[in-house]
Design a protein around this motif. Structure first.
Motif, PDB file in Angstrom:
ATOM      1  N   ALA A   1      33.873  -3.121 -19.520  1.00 51.32           N
ATOM      2  CA  ALA A   1      32.648  -2.504 -19.032  1.00 51.32           C
ATOM      3  C   ALA A   1      31.850  -3.483 -18.184  1.00 51.32           C
ATOM      4  CB  ALA A   1      31.802  -2.008 -20.205  1.00 51.32           C
ATOM      5  N   GLN A   2      31.250  -2.978 -17.125  1.00 53.29           N
ATOM      6  CA  GLN A   2      30.389  -3.774 -16.250  1.00 53.29           C
ATOM      7  C   GLN A   2      29.031  -3.083 -16.147  1.00 53.29           C
ATOM      8  OE1 GLN A   2      31.336  -3.755 -12.056  1.00 53.29           O
ATOM      9  NE2 GLN A   2      30.570  -5.836 -11.758  1.00 53.29           N
ATOM     10  N   ARG A   3      27.980  -3.787 -16.537  1.00 55.04           N
ATOM     11  CA  ARG A   3      26.645  -3.206 -16.532  1.00 55.04           C
ATOM     12  C   ARG A   3      26.136  -3.024 -15.105  1.00 55.04           C
ATOM     13  NH1 ARG A   3      21.260  -6.024 -18.855  1.00 55.04           N
ATOM     14  NH2 ARG A   3      22.065  -7.572 -17.388  1.00 55.04           N
ATOM     15  N   LEU A   4      25.469  -1.917 -14.847  1.00 56.08           N
ATOM     16  CA  LEU A   4      24.960  -1.624 -13.513  1.00 56.08           C
ATOM     17  C   LEU A   4      24.030  -2.731 -13.015  1.00 56.08           C
ATOM     18  CD1 LEU A   4      24.595   0.265 -11.080  1.00 56.08           C
ATOM     19  CD2 LEU A   4      22.850   1.498 -12.385  1.00 56.08           C
ATOM     20  N   ALA A   5      23.228  -3.284 -13.909  1.00 57.56           N
ATOM     21  CA  ALA A   5      22.295  -4.349 -13.524  1.00 57.56           C
ATOM     22  C   ALA A   5      23.023  -5.614 -13.088  1.00 57.56           C
ATOM     23  CB  ALA A   5      21.352  -4.662 -14.689  1.00 57.56           C
ATOM     24  N   ASP A   6      24.317  -5.734 -13.422  1.00 58.54           N
ATOM     25  CA  ASP A   6      25.093  -6.926 -13.070  1.00 58.54           C
ATOM     26  C   ASP A   6      26.000  -6.708 -11.868  1.00 58.54           C
ATOM     27  OD1 ASP A   6      23.963  -8.206 -15.268  1.00 58.54           O
ATOM     28  OD2 ASP A   6      25.591  -7.611 -16.608  1.00 58.54           O
TER      29      ASP A   6
ATOM     30  N   HIS B   1      17.093   2.900 -10.395  1.00 58.67           N
ATOM     31  CA  HIS B   1      17.672   3.759 -11.431  1.00 58.67           C
ATOM     32  C   HIS B   1      16.969   3.475 -12.763  1.00 58.67           C
ATOM     33  CE1 HIS B   1      20.763   4.925  -8.638  1.00 58.67           C
ATOM     34  NE2 HIS B   1      21.190   3.684  -8.510  1.00 58.67           N
ATOM     35  N   THR B   2      16.375   4.485 -13.359  1.00 53.83           N
ATOM     36  CA  THR B   2      15.612   4.284 -14.598  1.00 53.83           C
ATOM     37  C   THR B   2      16.512   3.868 -15.761  1.00 53.83           C
ATOM     38  OG1 THR B   2      15.786   6.656 -15.033  1.00 53.83           O
ATOM     39  CG2 THR B   2      13.803   5.897 -13.896  1.00 53.83           C
ATOM     40  N   ASN B   3      17.777   4.250 -15.710  1.00 53.65           N
ATOM     41  CA  ASN B   3      18.709   3.913 -16.796  1.00 53.65           C
ATOM     42  C   ASN B   3      19.603   2.735 -16.430  1.00 53.65           C
ATOM     43  OD1 ASN B   3      17.791   6.141 -18.363  1.00 53.65           O
ATOM     44  ND2 ASN B   3      19.091   7.506 -17.147  1.00 53.65           N
TER      45      ASN B   3
ATOM     46  N   PHE C   1      19.704  -8.956  -5.486  1.00 54.32           N
ATOM     47  CA  PHE C   1      19.352  -8.838  -6.904  1.00 54.32           C
ATOM     48  C   PHE C   1      18.550  -7.567  -7.190  1.00 54.32           C
ATOM     49  CE2 PHE C   1      20.385 -13.364  -6.817  1.00 54.32           C
ATOM     50  CZ  PHE C   1      21.080 -13.511  -8.009  1.00 54.32           C
ATOM     51  N   ASP C   2      17.956  -6.990  -6.153  1.00 57.51           N
ATOM     52  CA  ASP C   2      17.183  -5.747  -6.331  1.00 57.51           C
ATOM     53  C   ASP C   2      18.039  -4.497  -6.184  1.00 57.51           C
ATOM     54  OD1 ASP C   2      14.899  -7.136  -6.801  1.00 57.51           O
ATOM     55  OD2 ASP C   2      14.085  -6.930  -4.776  1.00 57.51           O
ATOM     56  N   HIS C   3      19.330  -4.660  -5.875  1.00 59.90           N
ATOM     57  CA  HIS C   3      20.211  -3.498  -5.730  1.00 59.90           C
ATOM     58  C   HIS C   3      20.126  -2.601  -6.970  1.00 59.90           C
ATOM     59  CE1 HIS C   3      22.139  -4.169  -1.949  1.00 59.90           C
ATOM     60  NE2 HIS C   3      23.171  -3.410  -2.221  1.00 59.90           N
ATOM     61  N   ASP C   4      19.994  -1.317  -6.730  1.00 57.37           N
ATOM     62  CA  ASP C   4      20.024  -0.299  -7.797  1.00 57.37           C
ATOM     63  C   ASP C   4      18.882  -0.432  -8.795  1.00 57.37           C
ATOM     64  OD1 ASP C   4      22.586   1.181  -7.245  1.00 57.37           O
ATOM     65  OD2 ASP C   4      23.396  -0.830  -7.462  1.00 57.37           O
TER      66      ASP C   4
ATOM     67  N   ALA D   1      15.190   1.379  -1.279  1.00 55.45           N
ATOM     68  CA  ALA D   1      15.993   0.355  -1.958  1.00 55.45           C
ATOM     69  C   ALA D   1      17.483   0.639  -1.752  1.00 55.45           C
ATOM     70  CB  ALA D   1      15.662   0.320  -3.439  1.00 55.45           C
ATOM     71  N   ARG D   2      18.268  -0.422  -1.780  1.00 58.81           N
ATOM     72  CA  ARG D   2      19.706  -0.275  -1.544  1.00 58.81           C
ATOM     73  C   ARG D   2      20.447  -0.020  -2.844  1.00 58.81           C
ATOM     74  NH1 ARG D   2      21.692  -4.437   3.219  1.00 58.81           N
ATOM     75  NH2 ARG D   2      20.373  -3.593   4.869  1.00 58.81           N
ATOM     76  N   SER D   3      21.601   0.618  -2.713  1.00 60.88           N
ATOM     77  CA  SER D   3      22.428   0.937  -3.866  1.00 60.88           C
ATOM     78  C   SER D   3      23.862   0.509  -3.591  1.00 60.88           C
ATOM     79  CB  SER D   3      22.371   2.436  -4.161  1.00 60.88           C
ATOM     80  OG  SER D   3      23.281   2.778  -5.182  1.00 60.88           O
ATOM     81  N   HIS D   4      24.640   0.343  -4.680  1.00 61.34           N
ATOM     82  CA  HIS D   4      26.053   0.002  -4.505  1.00 61.34           C
ATOM     83  C   HIS D   4      26.855   1.200  -4.019  1.00 61.34           C
ATOM     84  CE1 HIS D   4      26.281   2.062  -8.344  1.00 61.34           C
ATOM     85  NE2 HIS D   4      27.595   2.043  -8.282  1.00 61.34           N
ATOM     86  N   LEU D   5      26.259   2.391  -4.067  1.00 55.42           N
ATOM     87  CA  LEU D   5      26.894   3.596  -3.550  1.00 55.42           C
ATOM     88  C   LEU D   5      26.212   4.006  -2.246  1.00 55.42           C
ATOM     89  CD1 LEU D   5      27.239   5.733  -6.814  1.00 55.42           C
ATOM     90  CD2 LEU D   5      29.021   4.382  -5.687  1.00 55.42           C
TER      91      LEU D   5
END
Length: 791
Positions: free
Chosen positions: A258-263, A51-53, A45-48, A183-187
């Protein structure tokens, strides 16, 4: 009153220290696995979140409708989409394309295989990746490296301004180095290339074609205050306009959403070309494993508490006679279980610190997780809830006793036809542990099989050397006269891995996919490949680049003969094929089928051709007994030819073993099964201990009457041995199915026979019998006069 509950609970736990220790260790083991799963879920749940945006960033997904009206969901989208949205819709602040690619990059006399993303300049405005030094890669032929990649190429020197090169993409100047990101990212990537770089014509065509929806990802940053609905309303309009008149080959069409980054994480849907966000299914499996382990520990608590039901019944009777109502008695038992669970939490945290450094745990579970107060609060809350649930059944059962029942014998709790609840729980514990052991042993045997099996080519005494930037012919010349070196060959990739390159072979109007390896003429004899028709690659074979006038020759395997419809192996020799629609090649020979890819696949069509520009490895065949001397000599030659590049030579046996053994994964699974068995054995030990204590007088009488020690041991242990047998009977078919569910994923796999099932049952019986025999033998040796006097 609550304070008194906890005081009495502590006194009870201290009075029965053995049972308390068993329960604390069991609950701690289960909690450790659960805490690892909870930490991983929190990390998902903490992924990404750096990112401030994050709340305003969206990825455009493509839902593709096939000819059969089936819908396939893609994480990618057509490359022109981002620019169109940014140009025509004012609520889009930025848009960026991201294209994933693998490449062989060289720099500073080193060559590395790297995972890269080619990105637009807006990428650095949309996402929050910070630079430790330098500037973003916004100009053509520029690149930003991760800190790890920069150190691999340039060590501790400043990489800014230096260059790295890819044979297909060209030379890139390093403009920046990314800061360390915990922190981990999807990229996940090793470098970020500028997408402004002039690419080949076929690449540029894909970037402009609305039918190419698998090329890359499209991200958009919406202006503050813009909702996802606004974006989703315009996407169907855009789709309708850009696909009007387009002719699709294998699809009816597609739609955007569209898929939100937070999701993104955890992912609740399976996307083709998805990125690196955790899947909800995997998280649920992890949590299930933890809960099962915890459940085994809870069984111990229920077992041992109910086993002492007679003494606790007297306690309940006295409390009720003194005026206590049932909920107060329940509260007393629940307080005891909560104290126990909090003690277990303390031990679980110690165990957690011990397992955290394990490679598997760091890579797959807790790496990048932020251990903040919320995570610790969840740990404490979870342990309290676990304690309450574990104590619920004993509390409800024991609090139901009436004072009048205390003077009568207690018969135990029945669930089905005389089998007590306590015995049922012991069977369940050992059955679950045995199922897990059979499954793990099947996995270990399969991995060992893949690591040590006969692949159909020589693997002993073969030394692999990655070439990096050292010319193959130069290193071959140095090695040819070396004592102990029988043959030297070059190849583009190693067998026993994922299959090397991939290509298309056209025969007349037909075509077939095939794996491609570039090898030199000595390769077949170096690896003892069996040529069943024709001959090997001639020494003057063309380089496929127009530098040689000799005909282009290839070797193919038997599977390729079938796939290309060339008749028999002898008939295939001499036939002309077209490789990748551009190069005419001729079959020089046919090699016997061998396993050159992962064991997950059947043997696939294979083409061996001579293309020196693709050589990445040298393979040295060494005379038996000279391995150490040859390795030392090769290292000296390498140091002279490539003084700036580390020697990365590896024996082929070691390569296959490391590739397929998965030691870190196996060690972690062994830890889980060890915990499960230790919980079950400790629970059994507690039950046997209580059983022998309650039968002390009986043992004394029987010894006075002349009973032998072995007779007493069997008397005290036979019921428990029967329980182990029942557990084995239940677990064997279920364990077989669990192991087979894993092995069925491989085209070539081991069987689950007596060697697997027998070994697991043997371990179960040995551990169980040792646990039972330890206490029963000591009880049988006791002095009958002391036991009868105490009665």
């Amino acid at each position: 009153m609550i304070t008194n509950y906890f005081k009495i609970a502590w006194r009870n736990l201290w009075k029965h220290r053995l049972f308390s220790l068993i329960n604390v260790f069991g609950l701690a083991s289960g909690l450790t696995v659960c805490l690892l799963a909870i930490a991983h879920i929190k990390g998902a749940f903490d992924h990404d979140n750096f990112h401030t945006n994050r709340e305003r960033t969206y990825r455009i997904l493509t839902d593709v409708v096939g000819k059969n009206n089936d819908v396939t969901k893609y994480a990618t989208s057509p490359m022109p989409l981002g620019a169109l949205l940014e140009l025509e819709y004012t609520f889009v602040e930025e848009a960026a394309r991201v294209v994933k690619t693998y490449g062989e990059f060289s720099g500073n006399h080193k060559q590395l295989s790297l995972l890269c993303f080619a990105v637009d300049p807006a990428f650095f405005q949309i996402f929050g990746y910070k630079l430790a030094q330098g500037q973003p890669a916004t100009e053509p032929n520029t690149v930003v490296l991760t800190r790890e990649t920069a150190e691999k190429f340039f060590g501790t020197t400043n990489p800014i301004g230096k260059t790295v090169e890819d044979k297909d993409l060209g030379i890139f100047t390093v403009t920046g180095v990314l800061a360390e990101q915990s922190a981990r990212s999807h990229l996940r990537f090793d470098m970020l290339l500028s997408l402004q770089t002039p690419y080949k014509a076929e690449h540029r065509a894909a970037f402009e074609d609305w039918r190419q929806y698998q090329t890359g990802y499209t991200y958009v940053l919406l202006k503050p205050g813009t909702t996802a609905e606004t974006l989703n309303k315009v996407l169907p309009i855009v789709q309708s306009r850009v696909t009007k008149g387009l002719a699709f080959s294998a699809e009816k069409g597609y739609s955007f959403r569209a898929q939100r980054l937070a999701d993104f994480s955890p992912s609740y849907e399976d996307l083709v070309h998805g990125t690196y966000e955790p899947q909800i299914g995997g998280l649920l499996v992890e949590m299930s494993v933890g809960l099962i382990t915890l459940l085994l520990a809870a069984f111990n608590y229920i077992n041992l508490t109910l086993a002492r039901s007679l003494s606790r019944a007297r306690e309940v009777g006295i409390r009720k006679v003194s005026g206590a109502v049932r909920w107060q008695v329940v509260g007393q038992f629940m307080a005891e279980s909560v104290v126990l669970s909090l003690l277990a939490l303390g031990l679980a945290i110690v165990m957690l610190e011990l397992v955290k450094p394990m490679a598997f745990v760091q890579q797959w579970l807790v790496g990048g997780v932020e251990w903040d107060w919320t995570l610790w609060a969840v740990f404490v809350l979870f342990s309290i809830i676990a304690g309450l649930l574990a104590g619920l059944i004993p509390a409800r059962v024991l609090s139901a006793f009436e004072p009048a029942q205390v003077l009568r014998s207690q018969t135990g709790l029945r669930v089905i036809r005389g089998i007590s609840l306590r015995k049922s729980l012991i069977v369940v514990q050992f059955a679950i542990s045995l199922i897990a052991m059979i499954g793990l042993l099947s996995m270990v045997r399969q991995m060992n099989y893949m690591a040590t099996a006969d692949y159909g080519f020589r693997r002993e005494g073969i030394l692999n050397i990655p070439l990096n930037e050292v010319p193959a012919h130069r290193l071959i010349n140095e090695l040819d006269g070396l004592a102990g070196v029988e043959q030297v060959a070059a190849t583009s990739d190693l067998f026993g891995h994922n299959g090397g390159g991939y290509g298309l072979v056209r025969i007349g109007s037909d075509s077939a996919a095939t794996f491609l390896f570039s090898v030199d003429p000595q390769f077949a004899s170096t690896f003892d490949l069996d040529i069943i028709a024709g001959q090997g690659l001639p020494s003057g074979t063309s380089t496929l680049s127009g530098q040689d006038s000799v005909s282009h020759f290839i070797l193919i395997n038997e599977q390729a003969v079938k796939a290309f419809h060339l008749g028999t192996a002898a008939e295939a020799v001499g036939q002309q094929l077209r490789l990748n629609d551009s190069t005419e090649v001729q079959v020089a020979g046919v090699v016997k089928d061998f396993r050159f890819t992962t064991f997950k696949w059947d043997i696939k069509p294979l083409v061996l051709l001579n293309q020196p520009s693709q050589y990445r490895y040298l393979t040295i065949r060494v005379t038996p007994g000279t391995e150490a001397a040859v390795l030392a000599d090769v290292q000296q030659i390498w140091k002279r030819l490539a003084p700036y590049a580390p020697f990365e030579g590896q024996w082929y046996d070691d390569f296959l073993y490391q590739r397929h053994s998965h030691t870190a994964d196996t060690n972690f699974m062994l830890l889980l099964i060890g915990l499960a068995f230790s919980i079950a054995c400790l629970g059994l030990l507690g039950m046997v201990t209580y059983n022998t204590q309650t039968r002390t007088k009986e043992v004394g009488v029987r010894k006075v009457m002349g009973a032998e020690v072995i007779q007493l041991v069997w008397l005290l242990s036979r019921d428990f041995v029967k329980l182990l047998g029942i557990a084995a009977l239940i677990a064997l078919p279920l364990g077989y199915l669990a192991g087979y569910a894993f092995l069925i994923n491989f085209a070539y796999h081991v069987s689950i026979g007596f060697e697997t099932l027998g070994l697991c049952v043997g371990v179960l019986l040995v551990l169980g019998s040792a646990t039972i025999g330890f206490k029963t033998y000591r009880a049988a040796l006791s002095n009958p006069t002391e036991s009868l006097r105490s009665e």
